[in-house]
Motif scaffolding. Structure first.
Motif, PDB file in Angstrom:
ATOM      1  N   ASP A   1      -6.470   8.746  -2.384  1.00  0.00           N
ATOM      2  CA  ASP A   1      -5.827   8.799  -1.069  1.00  0.00           C
ATOM      3  C   ASP A   1      -4.772   7.712  -0.910  1.00  0.00           C
ATOM      4  OD1 ASP A   1      -7.583  10.903   0.146  1.00  0.00           O
ATOM      5  OD2 ASP A   1      -9.117   9.402  -0.309  1.00  0.00           O
ATOM      6  N   VAL A   2      -5.020   6.576  -1.559  1.00  0.00           N
ATOM      7  CA  VAL A   2      -4.163   5.397  -1.403  1.00  0.00           C
ATOM      8  C   VAL A   2      -4.173   4.613  -2.706  1.00  0.00           C
ATOM      9  CG1 VAL A   2      -4.009   3.130  -0.252  1.00  0.00           C
ATOM     10  CG2 VAL A   2      -4.542   5.159   1.102  1.00  0.00           C
TER      11      VAL A   2
ATOM     12  N   ILE B   1      -9.443   4.630  -2.955  1.00  0.00           N
ATOM     13  CA  ILE B   1      -8.323   3.698  -3.107  1.00  0.00           C
ATOM     14  C   ILE B   1      -8.305   3.118  -4.525  1.00  0.00           C
ATOM     15  CG2 ILE B   1      -7.254   1.565  -2.284  1.00  0.00           C
ATOM     16  CD1 ILE B   1      -8.462   2.034   0.423  1.00  0.00           C
TER      17      ILE B   1
ATOM     18  N   ILE C   1      -1.162   9.278   6.317  1.00  0.00           N
ATOM     19  CA  ILE C   1      -1.487   7.846   6.384  1.00  0.00           C
ATOM     20  C   ILE C   1      -0.187   7.060   6.502  1.00  0.00           C
ATOM     21  CG2 ILE C   1      -2.547   5.898   5.175  1.00  0.00           C
ATOM     22  CD1 ILE C   1      -4.359   7.938   3.747  1.00  0.00           C
TER      23      ILE C   1
ATOM     24  N   ILE D   1      -6.018   4.760   7.440  1.00  0.00           N
ATOM     25  CA  ILE D   1      -6.797   5.024   6.222  1.00  0.00           C
ATOM     26  C   ILE D   1      -8.189   5.489   6.629  1.00  0.00           C
ATOM     27  CG2 ILE D   1      -7.755   4.035   4.096  1.00  0.00           C
ATOM     28  CD1 ILE D   1      -5.442   2.020   4.122  1.00  0.00           C
TER      29      ILE D   1
ATOM     30  N   SER E   1      -0.153  12.933   3.421  1.00  0.00           N
ATOM     31  CA  SER E   1      -1.534  12.522   3.715  1.00  0.00           C
ATOM     32  C   SER E   1      -1.707  12.178   5.191  1.00  0.00           C
ATOM     33  CB  SER E   1      -1.907  11.291   2.877  1.00  0.00           C
ATOM     34  OG  SER E   1      -1.195  10.142   3.322  1.00  0.00           O
TER      35      SER E   1
ATOM     36  N   ILE F   1       0.851  -1.192   0.000  1.00  0.00           N
ATOM     37  CA  ILE F   1       0.000   0.000   0.000  1.00  0.00           C
ATOM     38  C   ILE F   1       0.885   1.239   0.000  1.00  0.00           C
ATOM     39  CG2 ILE F   1      -1.761   1.285   1.304  1.00  0.00           C
ATOM     40  CD1 ILE F   1      -2.561  -1.458   2.531  1.00  0.00           C
ATOM     41  N   THR F   2       0.537   2.202  -0.845  1.00  0.00           N
ATOM     42  CA  THR F   2       1.313   3.439  -0.946  1.00  0.00           C
ATOM     43  C   THR F   2       0.385   4.649  -0.797  1.00  0.00           C
ATOM     44  OG1 THR F   2       2.921   2.395  -2.418  1.00  0.00           O
ATOM     45  CG2 THR F   2       2.878   4.798  -2.399  1.00  0.00           C
ATOM     46  N   ALA F   3       0.844   5.639  -0.044  1.00  0.00           N
ATOM     47  CA  ALA F   3       0.125   6.911   0.115  1.00  0.00           C
ATOM     48  C   ALA F   3       1.154   8.029   0.066  1.00  0.00           C
ATOM     49  CB  ALA F   3      -0.633   6.943   1.440  1.00  0.00           C
TER      50      ALA F   3
END
Length: 330
Positions: free
Chosen positions: A194-195, A150, A138, A144, A136, A130-132
């Motif tokens: 967001d993600v 997403i 996060i 999240i 953010s 998972i990348t943000a």
């Protein structure tokens, strides 16, 4: 004065020439039923499948003198269908979608048992990561926010098939988006997502590109989340090495699925034998295509417990001392 060759030497030389000619003719005959060209089903641009599959296709085309190339597709699930129907000779897939396809549970063709798909060789493990953006805030899965936008990759891809269910199981409430990895990476950078939940071989080109342009957080599973996911999904524990990305300071906890290259079971045995031979005997060349190919080695055929091996591929493995159960050969 010209010297005469001994008759025995002349006969031996003539015999050698005849054997060579016969071997050459046999080699030519072996290619008589080979396809004139081939296509490899990959996935969206910006993902590892596209880089790996296109590079491998070019290598095989050069090595065997047969025209071939990679093609953008929806990823593993679609590749299984395209190979099964004969629309593509080869494809790349993960074991989860492959298991569904064999059982007739593919979301693209419910009820159709895809029995014309054979395994060729192991590729690498696909980590789920998972990348943000760093700004953010996060930094963990629990960070999240409800309703987060997403990106899960192309529709019906391995990521899109499994990652939403994984996050739902972990209590994440989200707005689901689809697209190619490059597009989703751009949307993340532009604040439209967001993600991004990636399931792709590492390093993921889209993440590497993001790191060059902005600060990102690569989010790992904590121990409790990992245990929950391992219990509920066909995945294995995996650690993303810290040297994969400049962002990581230490190995990151993740889960993964194995990937295999697949072939139509009705492709000529000699053709698939030569494709497998070239791939398995040239790992240096494969690693130059993509770093993840360091695990594209014959020892990893054990990770396929789902698809039967193509007889051409099985012949190369058995000739080189790797055992395959009879019921795992098509």
């Amino acid at each position: 004065m010209r010297k005469h060759m001994p008759k025995t030497f002349t006969l031996l030389a003539s015999s050698a020439l005849l054997v060579a000619a016969a071997s050459s003719a046999q080699a030519q005959a072996d290619r008589s039923d080979w396809p004139d060209n081939f296509t490899v089903g990959t996935a969206s641009q910006g993902g590892t499948y596209f880089v790996y599959g296109s590079g491998w296709a070019n290598f095989i085309a050069d090595e065997l003198g047969v025209s071939g190339g990679g093609e953008v597709t929806g990823g593993p699930t679609q590749n299984l269908a395209l190979v099964h129907t004969g629309d593509m000779a080869f494809g790349l897939t993960t074991m989860g979608p492959a298991s569904d396809a064999v059982k007739g549970e593919s979301p693209l063709a419910p009820g159709m048992q895809m029995d014309n798909v054979c395994a060729m060789f192991p590729m690498y493990e696909t980590p789920f990561s998972i990348t943000a953006l760093a700004d953010s805030g996060i930094e963990s899965i629990s960070d999240i926010p409800d309703g987060a936008r997403i990106g899960f990759g192309p529709a019906a891809s391995t990521s899109d098939t499994y990652f939403p269910a994984i996050l739902e199981t972990l209590g994440v409430n989200f707005d689901r988006r689809n697209g190619g990895w490059s597009d989703l990476g751009g949307q993340l950078q532009d604040g439209l997502l967001d993600v991004v939940a990636f399931a792709a071989g590492i390093p993921i080109p889209a993440v590497s590109q993001l790191e060059v342009q902005t600060d990102v957080n690569i989010i790992e599973f904590n121990e409790e989340e990992l245990a929950t996911v391992l219990e509920n999904f066909p995945v294995a524990e995996f650690m993303i090495p810290a040297n994969t990305y400049t962002t990581l300071e230490e190995d990151a906890r993740a889960v993964s699925m194995w990937n295999f290259a697949i072939a139509g079971c009705d492709l000529p045995e000699d053709f698939v034998y030569e494709v497998t031979k070239a791939t398995m005997e040239n790992n240096d060349r494969m690693r130059s295509v993509h770093r993840s190919a360091e695990t594209s080695i014959p020892e990893n055929i054990k990770h396929n417990t789902v698809l039967p091996f193509h007889p051409g591929a099985a012949r190369w493995y058995e000739e080189n001392g790797y055992e395959i159960a009879d019921d795992m050969i098509n």
